[in-house]
Design a protein around this motif. Structure first.
Motif, PDB file in Angstrom:
ATOM      1  N   UNK A  65      46.280  42.832  39.768  1.00 22.65           N
ATOM      2  CA  UNK A  65      45.206  42.391  38.882  1.00 22.65           C
ATOM      3  C   UNK A  65      45.162  40.881  38.734  1.00 22.65           C
ATOM      4  N   UNK A  66      45.604  40.160  39.791  1.00 21.14           N
ATOM      5  CA  UNK A  66      45.649  38.692  39.718  1.00 21.14           C
ATOM      6  C   UNK A  66      44.588  38.074  40.628  1.00 21.14           C
ATOM      7  N   UNK A  67      44.084  36.853  40.292  1.00 19.02           N
ATOM      8  CA  UNK A  67      43.173  36.147  41.207  1.00 19.02           C
ATOM      9  C   UNK A  67      43.949  35.544  42.361  1.00 19.02           C
ATOM     10  N   UNK A  68      43.256  35.220  43.450  1.00 18.58           N
ATOM     11  CA  UNK A  68      43.889  34.459  44.533  1.00 18.58           C
ATOM     12  C   UNK A  68      43.530  32.988  44.317  1.00 18.58           C
ATOM     13  N   UNK A 121      39.676  28.611  47.374  1.00 18.05           N
ATOM     14  CA  UNK A 121      39.648  28.139  48.761  1.00 18.05           C
ATOM     15  C   UNK A 121      40.171  29.149  49.770  1.00 18.05           C
ATOM     16  N   UNK A 122      40.503  30.368  49.318  1.00 14.72           N
ATOM     17  CA  UNK A 122      41.063  31.356  50.247  1.00 14.72           C
ATOM     18  C   UNK A 122      40.038  32.387  50.711  1.00 14.72           C
ATOM     19  N   UNK A 123      39.069  32.715  49.839  1.00 14.50           N
ATOM     20  CA  UNK A 123      38.121  33.779  50.218  1.00 14.50           C
ATOM     21  C   UNK A 123      36.689  33.426  49.810  1.00 14.50           C
ATOM     22  N   UNK A 124      35.744  34.084  50.493  1.00 13.62           N
ATOM     23  CA  UNK A 124      34.338  33.986  50.107  1.00 13.62           C
ATOM     24  C   UNK A 124      33.828  35.408  49.857  1.00 13.62           C
ATOM     25  N   UNK A 125      32.787  35.533  49.027  1.00 15.62           N
ATOM     26  CA  UNK A 125      32.241  36.865  48.757  1.00 15.62           C
ATOM     27  C   UNK A 125      31.223  37.244  49.845  1.00 15.62           C
ATOM     28  N   UNK A 126      30.593  38.397  49.676  1.00 14.33           N
ATOM     29  CA  UNK A 126      29.678  38.925  50.700  1.00 14.33           C
ATOM     30  C   UNK A 126      28.450  38.059  50.928  1.00 14.33           C
ATOM     31  N   UNK A 179      40.105  38.917  44.539  1.00 14.00           N
ATOM     32  CA  UNK A 179      40.500  39.549  45.811  1.00 14.00           C
ATOM     33  C   UNK A 179      39.708  40.812  46.130  1.00 14.00           C
ATOM     34  N   UNK A 180      39.015  41.401  45.122  1.00 11.71           N
ATOM     35  CA  UNK A 180      38.249  42.632  45.373  1.00 11.71           C
ATOM     36  C   UNK A 180      37.196  42.407  46.458  1.00 11.71           C
ATOM     37  N   UNK A 181      36.738  41.156  46.628  1.00 14.39           N
ATOM     38  CA  UNK A 181      35.660  40.888  47.584  1.00 14.39           C
ATOM     39  C   UNK A 181      36.087  41.048  49.041  1.00 14.39           C
ATOM     40  N   UNK A 182      37.384  41.096  49.308  1.00 13.36           N
ATOM     41  CA  UNK A 182      37.784  41.299  50.710  1.00 13.36           C
ATOM     42  C   UNK A 182      38.225  42.743  50.975  1.00 13.36           C
TER      43      UNK A 182
END
Ligand code: NAD
Length: 355
Positions: free
Chosen positions: A198-201, A204-209, A217-220
């Motif tokens: 239940x933590x954020x990343x 600068x590590x991920x982008x959403x759809x 992190x749910x977006x990946x």
């Protein structure tokens, strides 16, 4: 999200017993347990015992079978090509690397291509196996059987897997250098660990759809709630380039499963391309090799750290420090990961809580 500490020996016995109960043999169970627990001990929880529920899901879906074993397509030194047959990955890749190590010992070099294996885990494991035999190794691995999850440099959508790369250099009589990383800024499994906790990343590590930066992190992970986003490559165009090369070297040249093929099943397929060589063929005097490497590492270690609490490390050192710490205090597993393991064990008549 809370977590519990587990003794490495208990997790080893549990994974071993689960793998045997699911139909694999003793040697395969030993190798899988050793690999996964060592990943946790090394601090790479993304590639540790938390993977077992996913493997068992593959098994339950009929996509992974204990009857599948890698078969040799070509054994003509210095080339070794093995059809992975989507067999259980850790024993499959260990078998390929063990054979390549023997070939490199005899011939000075081995070039190994393991095609279409089930998920083979932490690639540094195989660099450690080669280093333990006194050999230098380079590995490039692709990740197929699932949708692309890493965006090319400058892209709003994914085209790559997390395509890891590992290099090992043995130090005679000492600890090897093991450089081992995903070509995404973070391994996909680390986003799964963050999601379970239940933590954020970090930013600068991920982008959403939609291609927008996010720390969720749910977006990946596929969900009916949102389109699938992407992990970003490490090092901008450099990591993206390395990822593309890993895809082509490991799977693309030989026609193994690639990331641009639509996945039909719930599995992760890895192909591995490796070059293993005997440093004694380059510098036969091992004492000289040792002193040259050690003097350079001493020079690097002596760099003044930006933060005195964080001394300068060389590749492989962080994992060794973590092994010492977790070997003493235990391996932390968050509740979500543990409950997934408990359920996977129960499906094969094993009470994980009794270990
Ligand atoms: P990471 O970002 O933790 O990087 C690890 C590497 O960096 C190691 O070599 C480590 O020794 C070195 N390192 C870490 N901190 C350091 C420091 N402070 N100073 C100097 N060196 C340091 O690794 P990652 O990208 O998150 O990858 C994790 C694991 O995931 C790897 O073992 C990789 O092989 C594995 N992986 C597997 C697959 C697969 O499909 N099988 C896919 C992707 C990743």
């Amino acid at each position: 999200m809370t977590y519990r500490l587990h003794r490495p020996e208990a997790l080893h016995r549990l994974v071993h017993d689960m793998v045997v109960a699911a139909g694999w043999n003793e040697a395969e169970a030993q190798e899988t347990a050793e690999h996964l627990v060592l990943a946790n001990l090394s601090g790479h929880d993304s590639h540790g015992v938390g993977m077992i529920p996913l493997y068992f899901q593959s098994l339950a879906d009929g996509n992974l079978s204990p009857a599948a074993k890698g078969t040799i397509r070509l054994d003509a030194a210095p080339f070794l090509i093995i059809d992975g047959q989507i067999a259980l990955g850790q024993p499959n890749a260990r078998n390929a690397v063990d054979r390549a190590v023997l070939m490199a010992k005899a011939n000075g070099v081995a070039i190994v291509n393991l095609l279409d294996s089930h998920h083979i885990g932490r690639i540094g494991h195989y660099a450690e196996v080669a280093a333990a035999a006194g050999l230098i190794s380079f590995f490039w691995v692709n990740v197929a059987g699932r949708p692309p999850i890493v965006a090319p440099y400058g892209a709003k959508e994914a085209r790559f897997g997390t395509n890891p790369h590992a290099i090992g250099i043995p130090l005679p009589g000492g600890d090897p250098l093991i450089l081992d990383f995903a070509t995404s800024r973070m391994a996909h499994g680390k986003a799964r660990v963050a999601l379970n906790k239940g933590e954020p990343v970090p930013p600068g590590y991920i982008i959403d759809g939609e291609g927008r930066p996010t720390t969720d992190p749910a977006h990946v992970f596929a969900s009916p709630d949102h389109p699938l986003g992407a992990l970003l490559p490490f090092g901008d165009h450099k990591g993206a380039g390395l990822s593309l090369i890993a895809e082509l070297l490991s799977a693309g040249l030989m026609g193994a499963a690639r990331i641009d093929e639509k996945p039909a099943k719930t599995w992760i397929i890895n192909s591995l391309f490796g070059v293993i060589l005997d440093p004694a063929r380059l510098e036969p005097d091992s004492a000289l090799r040792k002193s040259r490497i050690e003097s350079y590492l001493a020079f690097v270690h002596a760099a003044k750290p930006q933060d005195p609490a964080n001394p300068v490390l060389v590749p492989g050192e962080k994992e060794r420090l973590m092994r010492a710490e977790r070997g003493a205090v235990g391996i932390p597993l968050d509740d979500e990961t543990w409950s997934q393991i408990v359920a996977a064990a129960a499906a094969h008549g094993i009470d994980a809580e009794s270990y």
